[in-house]
Design a protein around this motif. Structure first.
Motif, PDB file in Angstrom:
ATOM      1  N   ASP A  59       0.867  -1.176   0.000  1.00 34.59           N
ATOM      2  CA  ASP A  59       0.000   0.000   0.000  1.00 34.59           C
ATOM      3  C   ASP A  59       0.902   1.224   0.000  1.00 34.59           C
ATOM      4  N   ASN A  61      -0.036   4.267  -0.187  1.00 35.53           N
ATOM      5  CA  ASN A  61      -0.708   5.401   0.446  1.00 35.53           C
ATOM      6  C   ASN A  61      -0.654   6.639  -0.445  1.00 35.53           C
ATOM      7  N   SER A  62      -0.893   6.439  -1.747  1.00 37.75           N
ATOM      8  CA  SER A  62      -0.876   7.509  -2.750  1.00 37.75           C
ATOM      9  C   SER A  62       0.454   8.239  -2.841  1.00 37.75           C
ATOM     10  N   LYS A  63       1.533   7.543  -2.527  1.00 36.70           N
ATOM     11  CA  LYS A  63       2.871   8.116  -2.659  1.00 36.70           C
ATOM     12  C   LYS A  63       3.473   7.663  -3.979  1.00 36.70           C
ATOM     13  N   PHE A  64       4.631   8.192  -4.325  1.00 45.81           N
ATOM     14  CA  PHE A  64       5.265   7.936  -5.604  1.00 45.81           C
ATOM     15  C   PHE A  64       6.629   7.289  -5.429  1.00 45.81           C
ATOM     16  N   GLU A  86     -11.477   0.819 -11.165  1.00 47.17           N
ATOM     17  CA  GLU A  86     -11.749   1.386  -9.849  1.00 47.17           C
ATOM     18  C   GLU A  86     -12.805   0.637  -9.049  1.00 47.17           C
TER      19      GLU A  86
END
Length: 152
Positions: A59, A61-64, A86
């Motif tokens: 995961d 966590n919407s990081k790059f 989605e």
């Protein structure tokens, strides 16, 4: 009975017995945030583990991934990148590497910097560069010719 004094500094525990020498116990390995059992032990620097393996999904966590090249390797099968929809991850679109026997060298495609226009197709310059171009070839409606078949 012997008195034992314990003091801590940084990641070091000093144990002294009365006036005798000091015994120093350093913490074992890198420490990270507490795990499920409340103790540390996670890596604070991934560089320390050169062959990490995931025990489950990662995961982000919407990081790059902020730098470098993302390589996907497999053992005995073609690598594939799957991008899921989605809704419950029910469907995906994939990009799959060619089989080893079909390679004639490494492939890198550079995508165009825009979406193109209606009815354009993605074309290649033969060296990995891609661009949008009008579709060509085939028969348009204006080029269709009627042919009569006569049977006797």
């Amino acid at each position: 009975m012997t008195n034992v004094n314990v003091t801590t500094t940084s990641n070091t525990v000093n144990v002294t017995e009365g006036d005798s020498s000091v015994v120093t116990v350093a913490t074992a390995g890198p420490q990270g945030p507490p795990g499920a059992d409340g103790h540390g032990g996670g890596l604070s620097d991934i560089v320390l583990d050169t062959t990490p393996q995931l025990g489950g999904d990662l995961d982000m966590n919407s990081k790059f991934i902020s730098s470098g090249t993302l390589g996907v390797k497999n053992a005995g099968t073609q690598s594939e990148l799957q991008l899921y929809c989605e809704v419950s991850n029910a469907h995906y679109a994939a990009i799959k590497a060619p089989a080893h026997a079909d390679f004639s060298g490494n492939l890198t495609f550079t995508m165009p910097s825009n979406y193109g226009s209606v009815n354009q197709v993605l074309t290649t310059d033969g060296s990995g560069g891609t661009s949008w171009a009008a579709a060509s070839g085939g028969i348009s409606q204006g080029q269709a010719t009627a042919t009569a078949l006569i049977f006797s």
